[in-house]
Design an enzyme around this catalytic site. Structure first.
Site, PDB file in Angstrom:
ATOM      1  N   HIS A 130      45.545   2.606  23.066  1.00 12.47           N
ATOM      2  CA  HIS A 130      44.471   1.901  23.774  1.00 12.47           C
ATOM      3  C   HIS A 130      44.266   2.415  25.203  1.00 12.47           C
ATOM      4  O   HIS A 130      43.326   1.990  25.885  1.00 12.47           O
ATOM      5  CB  HIS A 130      44.759   0.399  23.790  1.00 12.47           C
ATOM      6  CG  HIS A 130      43.529  -0.458  23.770  1.00 12.47           C
ATOM      7  ND1 HIS A 130      42.272   0.009  24.115  1.00 12.47           N
ATOM      8  CD2 HIS A 130      43.343  -1.753  23.439  1.00 12.47           C
ATOM      9  CE1 HIS A 130      41.392  -0.955  24.009  1.00 12.47           C
ATOM     10  NE2 HIS A 130      42.003  -2.052  23.597  1.00 12.47           N
ATOM     11  N   ASP A 145      39.440   3.089  22.575  1.00 15.26           N
ATOM     12  CA  ASP A 145      39.075   1.678  22.494  1.00 15.26           C
ATOM     13  C   ASP A 145      38.751   1.310  21.044  1.00 15.26           C
ATOM     14  O   ASP A 145      38.638   2.174  20.170  1.00 15.26           O
ATOM     15  CB  ASP A 145      37.877   1.394  23.396  1.00 15.26           C
ATOM     16  CG  ASP A 145      38.211   1.610  24.871  1.00 15.26           C
ATOM     17  OD1 ASP A 145      39.361   1.324  25.251  1.00 15.26           O
ATOM     18  OD2 ASP A 145      37.326   2.062  25.614  1.00 15.26           O
TER      19      ASP A 145
END
Length: 436
Positions: free
Chosen positions: A408, A412
Site C-alpha cells: 500500500h 492503492d
C-alpha cells in the site's frame, strides 16, 4: 605433479559468497573432471561445485559450515603436470573468476527506509546493502575510501562497513540496525521470541534447517517493510478448463511436456502487468523503480516442506508453449535441487498456486523488493447464474478464487483491484481457439 587450487566459482549476479554444506569427497580421494566435489548454499539456492580438472584432493581449505567468497580457494588438488603450485592469478584465468562487472552486479535492495541522499561515484564498487548502510550512517565517499575491504579485489563487504561503524564509536541508527538485522542469517524475531516457550513431556524440538531460517527471515522482513492489502475475486475459468482438456494430449505428444494451468495463469498476469506497469515496480527510499523486464517468480513447494521461488525471466517475450516449457523446467529443477543461483534472482512479480493444495484462497506475503503477489485458488465446480438472451439460467461452471496482495506504499486499492480484475477478465474470456 602440480598443485591446482579449486576456487569458488561465480554463481550469478549479486551472489558473492556461499556456505559449504558437505564435501562429496575426502582428502586423498581421486576426482575426475566435471565431478561434483562439494555442495554449497547461498542465500538463494543450494548447488554443487564441479572440478574443472582431474586429480587427487590433497587439502580441503573450507570445512562444513564455513563461508567462502567468490574467487576464494576451497580445496587444493594434485594434478598431472610439471611445475610448482598454481598461482592464484593462474587459477583465476583457468576457472573464470568474476570480473569487475560481476563484482559490481546490482543486488535488490534489502530495505526501503533510507532517507539520506549521500551519493557515490561510479569508481567506488559498493553492493546495494553496503551503500544503504553507508547512507544510513552518513558515511561520505572519502571516508569509505579509508576502509580496507576484505572482499574480492579489495571490495568493501557488509562486515567491513559494520566494523567501521562500530569503531567510529557511534551507536547504529535504528534504520541501519534494521538493515543489519535483515541481512544476518539468524532470524532474531523467530529464533529468540520475547516470551519463554515452555515444553511438555513428549514435545519434540526440531531445529530449523538453513533454508527454513532464510524463509523465516525473508517473511518477517517482508511483513515489516510492506503494508499489505489483499483483494479477492472469483473467476469463471470454464473456458480455460475446456481449452486445456482439448490441447493437453496433443501438446504432450508434440513437445514431450505436460500442459498445466500455470502457463495460462502466467500469460494472463503478464498481460495485466502490461496494462498496469506500475505494478511491476520496486521501492528504493523515496524513489519508485519501474522495471523494464517482466520476470515472474513462481512459488514452488519442495519435497522437504520448504519453499523456493524460481523466476521465469522475460515472461512477456514467451509464447504459451515457451511458458509451459520454462515452468516445467524450473519446477523440475527446483524439486530436484538443480537450480542455479541466477534461477531465483530478479523476480518483479510473483504467483503462488495455493490451489495445488486444495485451498480456495490465500493471503500471500509480498516478496521483497516486489510490490505485489497473486495467489491462485483451487478450481471447483459450482452452480452459477449465467445471463443469456433468454434470461438468467443456473449452470455448473468451473470457478476459482484469486487473491492479490499489494504494497500500500505505492499500490492503492484502485490499481491493485483493477489489475486483479484484468487478470480475471483475461481468464474468464479465454478464447477456446487459442493456439499453442
Amino acid at each position: 605433479m602440480a598443485e591446482y587450487k579449486l576456487l569458488l566459482p561465480s554463481m550469478g549476479e549479486g551472489v558473492m559468497e556461499a556456505t559449504v554444506i558437505t564435501w562429496l569427497f575426502n582428502e586423498g580421494d581421486q576426482v575426475k573432471e566435471d565431478d561434483s566435489v562439494v555442495e554449497i548454499a547461498t542465500d538463494k539456492v543450494d548447488s554443487d561445485v564441479p572440478t574443472p580438472v582431474s586429480g587427487k584432493i590433497i587439502k580441503i581449505l573450507k570445512q562444513k559450515d564455513e563461508v567462502a567468497k567468490v574467487g576464494e580457494a576451497i580445496a587444493i588438488l594434485e594434478i598431472e603436470g610439471e611445475g610448482g603450485n598454481t598461482s592464484s592469478e593462474d587459477v583465476k584465468t583457468e576457472t573464470q573468476a568474476p570480473d569487475a562487472a560481476t563484482i559490481q552486479a546490482i543486488e535488490e535492495p534489502l530495505t526501503a527506509t533510507a532517507t539520506s541522499h549521500v551519493e557515490f561515484s561510479g569508481d567506488l564498487y559498493l553492493s546495494p546493502l553496503v551503500k544503504s548502510i553507508a547512507q544510513q550512517e552518513n558515511i561520505s565517499e572519502s571516508e569509505l575510501k579509508t576502509i580496507k575491504g576484505s572482499g574480492l579485489e579489495g571490495r568493501i563487504t557488509k562486515e567491513d562497513i559494520l566494523a567501521h561503524v562500530a569503531n567510529r564509536g557511534n551507536q547504529p541508527a535504528p534504520q541501519a540496525a534494521a538493515v543489519q538485522a535483515a541481512s544476518t542469517p539468524a532470524v532474531k524475531a523467530v529464533s529468540t521470541p520475547a516470551a519463554t516457550i515452555s515444553t511438555a513431556a513428549g514435545d519434540e524440538i526440531i531445529p530449523m534447517d538453513r533454508m527454513r531460517k532464510i524463509i523465516a527471515e525473508n517473511m518477517v522482513k517482508a511483513k515489516h517493510i510492506a503494508p499489505h492489502v489483499t483483494s479477492f475475486i472469483e473467476t469463471d475459468v470454464t473456458n480455460v478448463v475446456k481449452w486445456r482438456a482439448k490441447n493437453k494430449d496433443m501438446f504432450e505428444k508434440r513437445e514431450g511436456e505436460k500442459l498445466t494451468f500455470m502457463p495460462i495463469f502466467v500469460k494472463a498476469i503478464v498481460k495485466a502487468i502490461q496494462d498496469f506497469p506500475m505494478i511491476n515496480v520496486s521501492i528504493n527510499g523515496d524513489n519508485i523503480i519501474k522495471k523494464k523486464n517482466i520476470n515472474i517468480g513462481m512459488a514452488t513447494a519442495l519435497p522437504d516442506g520448504n519453499l523456493i521461488v524460481p523466476v521465469i525471466k522475460n515472461a512477456d517475450q514467451l509464447s504459451l508453449s515457451g511458458l509451459a516449457k520454462a515452468i516445467n523446467d524450473l519446477a523440475y529443477r527446483a524439486r530436484n535441487k538443480k537450480l542455479r543461483p541466477e534461477d531465483t534472482q530478479g523476480a518483479t512479480y510473483t504467483i503462488s498456486n495455493v490451489g495445488s493444495f486444495g485451498n480456495l484462497m490465500g493471503t500471500p506475503i509480498i516478496p521483497q523488493p516486489q510490490v505485489a503477489i497473486m495467489a491462485i485458488g483451487a478450481i471447483v465446480k459450482k452452480p452459477a447464474v449465467l445471463e443469456t438472451k433468454d434470461g438468467d439460467v443456473i449452470a455448473i461452471r468451473q470457478l476459482m478464487f484469486m487473491s492479490h496482495s499489494y504494497d500500500h506504499r505505492v499500490v492503492d486499492g484502485s490499481l491493485g483491484g483493477m489489475m486483479l480484475k484484468h487478470v480475471h477478465d483475461y481468464l474468464q474470456n479465454w478464447d477456446l481457439n487459442t493456439e499453442i
